[in-house]
Design a protein around this motif. Structure first.
Motif, short mmCIF file in Angstrom:
data_model
loop_
_atom_site.label_atom_id
_atom_site.label_comp_id
_atom_site.label_asym_id
_atom_site.label_seq_id
_atom_site.Cartn_x
_atom_site.Cartn_y
_atom_site.Cartn_z
N ALA A 74 0.83 -1.21 0.00
CA ALA A 74 0.00 0.00 0.00
C ALA A 74 0.86 1.26 0.00
O ALA A 74 0.56 2.22 -0.71
N GLU A 80 2.31 2.00 -3.52
CA GLU A 80 1.42 2.37 -4.63
C GLU A 80 1.62 3.83 -5.00
O GLU A 80 1.67 4.70 -4.16
N LEU A 115 -2.63 7.23 5.32
CA LEU A 115 -2.14 5.86 5.16
C LEU A 115 -1.00 5.59 6.13
O LEU A 115 -0.97 4.54 6.79
#
Length: 195
Positions: A94, A97, A174
């Motif tokens: 993640a 990305e 995130l």
């Protein structure tokens, strides 16, 4: 005017026109346009975000490698560590990305997970192109190995928390999530096991 004079004049005119055309092709290109202050700032911000993503992926990759080395040294801990290792692999993917490069995370036939060739093997390269340092040795005692893994999870969590200060909003969310998960991993690896 004689025919010879006319030819000489015509040749001279054509030569001058050709020279002018060639000069225009070679040196007629306009100077490169300088970026506006807003464009320069956007480029600087993009470079800073790319560097931040690279550092964040490296931090998560280091934790992932620690899970791998601990699992390799203590296969009996697989039931306990495999879910946490999968979570760490998902966090690494993640964070990567949209910017930093990372090897895809795959699951081997033995049920654990790996990232392709052992990232801790001597001679492998970090994303920056520098050789990776060898993996830290794993303690022979399983309890000590879990304590060391919990310390690595806390270190990764602290690094992600520190990165929040300069991260753009979406990436900061995130990072905050991954940092919280790292703290939870540390708890589950030590205090959570005693409960």
């Amino acid at each position: 005017m004689t025919t010879t004079d006319r030819r000489a004049l015509l040749v001279a005119g054509l030569s001058a026109a050709a020279a002018t055309a060639l000069t225009g092709c070679v040196s007629g290109d306009p100077a490169p346009r300088r970026p506006s202050p807003a464009e320069a700032e956007a480029a600087r911000a993009a470079r800073a975000e790319t560097a931040l993503r690279g550092r964040s992926v490296a931090v998560s990759r280091t934790l992932l490698e620690r899970y791998d080395t601990t699992l390799a040294a203590h296969p009996a801990l697989a039931d306990r560590l495999a879910p946490l290792r999968r979570s760490a692999a998902a966090h690494t993917a993640a964070l990567a990305e949209g910017g930093a490069t990372t090897a895809p995370v795959t699951a081997p036939a033995d049920g654990g997970a790996t990232t392709g060739p052992s990232p801790t093997a001597a001679g492998t390269r970090a994303p920056s192109g520098r050789p990776r340092p060898p993996a830290a040795p794993v303690a022979a005692d399983p309890r000590t190995a879990l304590t060391d893994l919990a310390r690595a999870a806390r270190t990764a969590s602290a690094a992600h928390t520190a990165a929040l200060l300069t991260a753009p909003p979406e990436y900061a969310r995130l990072l905050a999530s991954v940092a919280a998960a790292g703290a939870a991993h540390a708890f589950l690896l030590t205090e959570g096991a005693r409960a």
